[in-house]
Design an enzyme around this catalytic site. Sequence first.
Site, short mmCIF file in Angstrom:
data_model
loop_
_atom_site.label_atom_id
_atom_site.label_comp_id
_atom_site.label_asym_id
_atom_site.label_seq_id
_atom_site.Cartn_x
_atom_site.Cartn_y
_atom_site.Cartn_z
CG HIS A 1 -7.74 9.80 -6.78
ND1 HIS A 1 -6.72 9.71 -5.56
CD2 HIS A 1 -8.63 10.60 -6.29
CE1 HIS A 1 -7.18 10.52 -4.72
NE2 HIS A 1 -8.15 10.86 -4.84
CG ASP B 1 -14.90 14.78 -7.61
OD1 ASP B 1 -15.56 15.22 -6.68
OD2 ASP B 1 -13.53 14.96 -7.65
#
Length: 371
Positions: A253, A307
């Site tokens: 991320h 996710d």
Amino acid sequence: MELKKGLEDVAIKETEITYIDGQLGRLYYRGYPIYDLTEFSTFDEVAYLIWFGKLPNRKELQDLKEKFVEERKISDSITDYLRKVRKDANPMDVLRTAVSQIGLEDTRPGDIREKAISLASKIPIIISYFSRLRDGKDIVEPDPSLSHVENFLYMLNGNKPSQVESRTMDVTMILHIDHEMNASTFACLVVASTLSDLYSSVVAGISALKGPLHGGANAEALKQFMEIGSKENVTDYIMKRLENGQRIMGFGHRIYKTYDPRARILKDYAKKITEERGNKELFAIAEKVDEIGCKILGKKGIYPNVDFYAGIVLYSLGFNPDLFPTVFASSRVVGWTAHVMEYLKDNKLIRPKAIYRGEIGRKYIDLDSRE
Ligand SMILES: CC(C)(COP(=O)(O)OP(=O)(O)OC[C@H]1O[C@@H](n2cnc3c(N)ncnc32)[C@H](O)[C@@H]1OP(=O)(O)O)[C@@H](O)C(=O)NCCC(=O)NCCS
């Protein structure tokens, strides 16, 4: 002038909506830790919090729920469009077009927050109508006795969700509701800053979210677990992928350099929902990828992101993978519209610069003389 590729580390507004601590893996909505909100609140309450800046009391929550129910309708022309649109159309394209049509049909003058509530209420209808119609099924009318997320699952699947399903959906929607200045929120603000209308802003948000670098990674993560097929194949799969320079989907991320708190929360719900829906093997594979991936990539600050488990969760709740980004949009619309309202309080047209690297003063050549 300094070039900031991808506007990395550039702040474009002050906000009181969401705070992320990427080093410690903490996320706060309006100052409340995400752990408390997902444990004790529903999506409706958190939507109120994001839009109004405070947690609702019983009366305020009831009012919002009633507004959600009241606005659970789309026009005949949009239903007709959903019947006729190509069955293989990208659901994000369908959603974008339908939201655009809602904007075109909404000629009421009105409070921007009322329009945001109305839109958030309509988006699940668009998604579930489209999903059922393309599968050759009858549409399911909204049920006013159900909460926002329960009604969403009911209209999608045609049966009332179990307690585990409805709580899992609540938490998943809460975890996607806002995430500070991501690409789609920024896209909404660019449009809003020109003093265009709210629907045009949201259409821009949907368009940005459609891209695989933003809204598509959850489906990729699910695909990866399905490809792995069994827990025993995990180590080999990861090693091969990394040796070939490929990425582990659902890992890494831009902001979080530790375990994404949203992934930590979703993991528990993924376990529960896969147990209930008979998808335990899928969860076992994911858990093993999580464990091995963290061992190998954790040193570089690469950990599971939201996710990673969201794909398994949404799949277990009955969503086809191509619908995942639309579910993301159905929640993020709350954050998009809250940021638009916050930005407009102190609006400044967003107009950055580009650094010109081309030639200057070229000699003009008429059409017939050009090579
Ligand atoms: C999310 C993402 C785009 C963030 O990337 P970023 O901050 O721009 O970082 P970079 O893409 O520059 O990656 C930095 C390094 O980490 C590695 N890396 C990042 N994510 C990785 C992953 N999922 N698997 C393996 N390696 C990864 C890169 O290969 C790169 O290594 P290098 O420095 O040796 O070249 C990236 O982590 C990614 O592609 N993840 C997979 C897709 C995904 O899950 N997206 C959803 C995000 S919510």
